[in-house]
Write an enzyme that holds these catalytic residues in place. Structure first.
Site, PDB file in Angstrom:
ATOM      1  N   GLU A 109      -1.273  -7.295   7.653  1.00 53.93           N
ATOM      2  CA  GLU A 109       0.098  -7.094   8.124  1.00 53.93           C
ATOM      3  C   GLU A 109       0.399  -7.952   9.349  1.00 53.93           C
ATOM      4  O   GLU A 109      -0.514  -8.459  10.028  1.00 53.93           O
ATOM      5  CB  GLU A 109       0.291  -5.605   8.447  1.00 53.93           C
ATOM      6  CG  GLU A 109       1.670  -5.204   8.959  1.00 53.93           C
ATOM      7  CD  GLU A 109       2.809  -5.504   7.985  1.00 53.93           C
ATOM      8  OE1 GLU A 109       3.104  -6.715   7.781  1.00 53.93           O
ATOM      9  OE2 GLU A 109       3.402  -4.554   7.446  1.00 53.93           O
TER      10      GLU A 109
ATOM     11  N   HIS B 224       0.831  -1.210   0.000  1.00 53.68           N
ATOM     12  CA  HIS B 224       0.000   0.000   0.000  1.00 53.68           C
ATOM     13  C   HIS B 224       0.866   1.262   0.000  1.00 53.68           C
ATOM     14  O   HIS B 224       2.049   1.243   0.364  1.00 53.68           O
ATOM     15  CB  HIS B 224      -0.935   0.001   1.211  1.00 53.68           C
ATOM     16  CG  HIS B 224      -0.217   0.073   2.526  1.00 53.68           C
ATOM     17  ND1 HIS B 224       0.331   1.243   3.011  1.00 53.68           N
ATOM     18  CD2 HIS B 224       0.058  -0.882   3.447  1.00 53.68           C
ATOM     19  CE1 HIS B 224       0.897   1.007   4.189  1.00 53.68           C
ATOM     20  NE2 HIS B 224       0.752  -0.275   4.466  1.00 53.68           N
TER      21      HIS B 224
END
Length: 204
Positions: free
Chosen positions: A88, A14
């Site tokens: 994550e 991202h």
């Protein structure tokens, strides 16, 4: 003649968030992209064009976090599935804190060396990464597979692809809006591109 599959695995991190910009560990927290992060995400097609095959990907999978989903959308990627496994690394008690802050009580700490109070261990993250890679690899006969996610987890995916332990991700860069390509040479996993970035100032 090569027996390598048609596709490769493309890892997309991202774009920048305020927490990534300031070095705060961002796992579960849903932080939005900064303006710079959005601009980099819009420029991602230029980085992807340099490394991907000239046909639509067979599959695009994305982390559930807003920063990843927004990056995919801004990059013009059509997400086929939100995959919780692409989240994550769960930092546990380190969530929202910078490395210097953590080292005030845990001298010499890194995410690779631990300890990991309240969070995932490298073994936990390794098991998740291996499962993602096995599923992605099964799709490569149909073309490229794009995985939109995060920095540390993408580095673990890269390490595991070439047979390193999860902690081997320390040797791999993955900056915001970076692209890494996992490929093959005659059936042997290799790294085709690492941390390919959009050109500065390029916007779509």
């Amino acid at each position: 003649m090569s027996d390598d599959p048609r596709g490769r695995i493309l890892l997309v991190r991202h774009g920048e968030t305020e927490w990534s910009r300031t070095g705060r560990h961002t796992g579960r927290t849903d932080v939005e992209l900064t303006d710079a992060g959005r601009a980099a995400a819009r420029a991602l097609p230029d980085a992807l064009e340099l490394v991907r095959h000239p046909v639509p990907p067979a599959r695009v999978l994305c982390s559930p976090r807003t920063r990843a989903r927004d990056t995919a959308a801004l990059a013009g990627l059509t997400v086929d599935e939100i995959d919780e496994r692409l989240a994550e690394w769960d930092y546990g008690d380190a969530e929202g804190r910078t490395t210097p802050q953590i080292r005030e009580t845990l001298p010499g700490w890194t995410i690779w060396d631990g300890p990991w109070p309240g969070g995932e261990t490298p073994q936990d993250v390794c098991a998740r990464a291996d499962a993602v890679l096995a599923d992605a690899r099964a799709l490569l006969a149909g073309g490229d597979v794009v995985l939109v996610g995060h920095g540390h987890f993408s580095r673990v995916l890269t390490a595991r692809w070439i047979g390193l332990p999860a902690t081997g991700g320390v040797h791999v860069a993955m900056d915001p809006a970076g692209v890494t390509v996992l490929g093959f040479e005659r059936g042997v996993p290799r790294l085709d591109h690492v941390n390919q970035r959009p050109a500065p100032g390029v916007r779509r």
